[in-house]
Write a protein that holds these residues in place. Sequence first.
Motif, mmCIF file in Angstrom:
data_model
loop_
_atom_site.group_PDB
_atom_site.id
_atom_site.type_symbol
_atom_site.label_atom_id
_atom_site.label_comp_id
_atom_site.label_asym_id
_atom_site.label_seq_id
_atom_site.Cartn_x
_atom_site.Cartn_y
_atom_site.Cartn_z
ATOM 1 N N VAL A 5 33.212 30.567 47.529
ATOM 2 C CA VAL A 5 32.789 29.271 46.986
ATOM 3 C C VAL A 5 33.913 28.236 47.072
ATOM 4 O O VAL A 5 33.885 27.211 46.384
ATOM 5 C CB VAL A 5 32.275 29.408 45.533
ATOM 6 C CG1 VAL A 5 30.998 30.216 45.491
ATOM 7 C CG2 VAL A 5 33.339 30.017 44.609
ATOM 8 N N CYS A 6 34.913 28.524 47.917
ATOM 9 C CA CYS A 6 36.007 27.568 48.195
ATOM 10 C C CYS A 6 36.867 27.253 46.984
ATOM 11 O O CYS A 6 37.318 26.117 46.809
ATOM 12 C CB CYS A 6 35.449 26.273 48.788
ATOM 13 S SG CYS A 6 34.622 26.491 50.382
ATOM 14 N N LEU A 7 37.092 28.248 46.142
ATOM 15 C CA LEU A 7 37.969 28.064 44.993
ATOM 16 C C LEU A 7 39.290 28.790 45.218
ATOM 17 O O LEU A 7 39.306 29.948 45.663
ATOM 18 C CB LEU A 7 37.318 28.595 43.720
ATOM 19 C CG LEU A 7 36.206 27.757 43.098
ATOM 20 C CD1 LEU A 7 35.599 28.483 41.894
ATOM 21 C CD2 LEU A 7 36.711 26.379 42.687
ATOM 22 N N ASP A 8 40.384 28.113 44.926
ATOM 23 C CA ASP A 8 41.711 28.725 44.952
ATOM 24 C C ASP A 8 42.074 29.054 43.503
ATOM 25 O O ASP A 8 42.388 28.152 42.717
ATOM 26 C CB ASP A 8 42.727 27.780 45.570
ATOM 27 C CG ASP A 8 42.396 27.473 47.029
ATOM 28 O OD1 ASP A 8 42.169 28.432 47.786
ATOM 29 O OD2 ASP A 8 42.356 26.279 47.392
ATOM 30 N N VAL A 9 42.002 30.330 43.158
ATOM 31 C CA VAL A 9 42.173 30.766 41.771
ATOM 32 C C VAL A 9 43.462 31.556 41.610
ATOM 33 O O VAL A 9 43.764 32.451 42.411
ATOM 34 C CB VAL A 9 40.973 31.624 41.314
ATOM 35 C CG1 VAL A 9 41.196 32.163 39.899
ATOM 36 C CG2 VAL A 9 39.688 30.800 41.369
ATOM 37 N N GLU A 10 44.208 31.225 40.579
ATOM 38 C CA GLU A 10 45.394 31.988 40.200
ATOM 39 C C GLU A 10 45.125 32.625 38.837
ATOM 40 O O GLU A 10 44.851 31.915 37.864
ATOM 41 C CB GLU A 10 46.623 31.086 40.114
ATOM 42 C CG GLU A 10 47.880 31.836 39.694
ATOM 43 C CD GLU A 10 49.093 30.933 39.545
ATOM 44 O OE1 GLU A 10 50.107 31.396 38.986
ATOM 45 O OE2 GLU A 10 49.020 29.767 39.969
ATOM 46 N N ILE A 11 45.174 33.939 38.776
ATOM 47 C CA ILE A 11 44.932 34.658 37.522
ATOM 48 C C ILE A 11 46.269 35.054 36.915
ATOM 49 O O ILE A 11 47.092 35.706 37.561
ATOM 50 C CB ILE A 11 44.056 35.904 37.760
ATOM 51 C CG1 ILE A 11 42.690 35.482 38.315
ATOM 52 C CG2 ILE A 11 43.882 36.695 36.462
ATOM 53 C CD1 ILE A 11 41.777 36.641 38.659
ATOM 54 N N GLN A 12 46.476 34.629 35.682
ATOM 55 C CA GLN A 12 47.707 34.941 34.974
ATOM 56 C C GLN A 12 47.407 35.837 33.774
ATOM 57 O O GLN A 12 46.412 35.618 33.073
ATOM 58 C CB GLN A 12 48.398 33.659 34.494
ATOM 59 C CG GLN A 12 48.867 32.754 35.624
ATOM 60 C CD GLN A 12 49.599 31.529 35.117
ATOM 61 O OE1 GLN A 12 49.681 31.283 33.917
ATOM 62 N NE2 GLN A 12 50.142 30.735 36.039
ATOM 63 N N PRO A 13 48.242 36.837 33.513
ATOM 64 C CA PRO A 13 47.993 37.740 32.383
ATOM 65 C C PRO A 13 48.337 37.093 31.050
ATOM 66 O O PRO A 13 49.421 36.533 30.883
ATOM 67 C CB PRO A 13 48.917 38.925 32.672
ATOM 68 C CG PRO A 13 50.048 38.325 33.464
ATOM 69 C CD PRO A 13 49.430 37.227 34.293
ATOM 70 N N GLY A 14 47.401 37.161 30.114
ATOM 71 C CA GLY A 14 47.650 36.636 28.781
ATOM 72 C C GLY A 14 48.366 37.654 27.912
ATOM 73 O O GLY A 14 48.474 38.837 28.254
ATOM 74 N N THR A 15 48.840 37.210 26.763
ATOM 75 C CA THR A 15 49.627 38.072 25.871
ATOM 76 C C THR A 15 48.816 38.635 24.716
ATOM 77 O O THR A 15 49.334 39.401 23.915
ATOM 78 C CB THR A 15 50.796 37.268 25.279
ATOM 79 O OG1 THR A 15 50.264 36.188 24.480
ATOM 80 C CG2 THR A 15 51.679 36.693 26.376
#
Length: 364
Positions: free
Chosen positions: A85-95
Amino acid sequence: MNTTRTALAVGAAATLLLAGCSGSEQGPAGGSTPTGSRGSAVSAERCAQNEAAGTVTYVTGFQYQASASILDPVAAQALGYFDDVCLDVEIQPGTGQTAQNAQLVASGTAQLSSIAGNGDVLVNVSNGVDVQAVAVFGHVPVATLMTEPDVTDLRQLEGTTLGHKGALPVTIEAMLRAAGVDLSTITQVKVGYDPNVLVRGQVQSLTGYKSNEPLTLAAAGEQITTWNPEDYGVPGSMATTIVNPRFLAEHPTAVEDFLRAQLRAYDHCEQHAEECVADAAELARAGYDTEHNVQVWQTETKLVDSSLPPGQVLGQVDDTAARTEGEFLVQMGQIPAVPDLTQVLVPDLVPSLYAEGQLVWPVP
């Protein structure tokens, strides 16, 4: 499984075939191999709109634990659904700090995030944090209270010691009060994340999550009793997705298609738990308990599916239930008043992603 979820699974399979996009294949490490191609699920115009949003940062609720609203975005990334779907996603780990996640989203440092539940959204909004809830997966409290099996009435806990992670969850407090327990007689202590403090007798009751500590103790062969707030009429929710309101206003298709990909991945992971957990393990690297996290995912999806209100679709924000939860928080002294829910909730967004109970993929 709820009939709406069953229809979703059938519909997802049908649209999958029509789109000519196979789900995933096992890669060398046991995780997912992306399939499809950039923009394969959207028009060129919508692709350009989504790319204009730039990098979309998503913060998980707690690390890469295989919980609802954590494992599914991780899988959507691994399966290539965001790319479709043309999304550039960065997943970051939460605390695990819900207030921190809400502040990151409100400030624009992140655009979307998982947060424990609607109650946490309402508390943060009441504290002046500007976020909106666009999806919620579970309509039941995820917190539980554990005791040894010889406790058959919660009033037996009077005069004993209760362990928690830093504060007594409001849903557990409400359950104890509903059971007639005199909380002033209970000594509350902060303990670590080792649930064995209960079976060693260091505490006589211990707060935790249905999908975590009870599984750890069961795997060790320990017998315990779990006491759940919903059995005492206490409302709650779990796995809520929040968004930065300005980002939603400026890039609505990006938010829609992020959720669309997430929901599609959720359905995939219900059928392929081990594969999706392998994707999370690859991100977490050392020390990731794969077997335990498969159990976490399977436990949470059962909670999500069994609590889905009739006639609703997976992920739908239930504004009536959210108001009930808000009124409960007012009663418990957690917030002074229920915020204006028309400014906090976006209940129509997720239903717009479905047609006749089926998730729409690809996007017409």
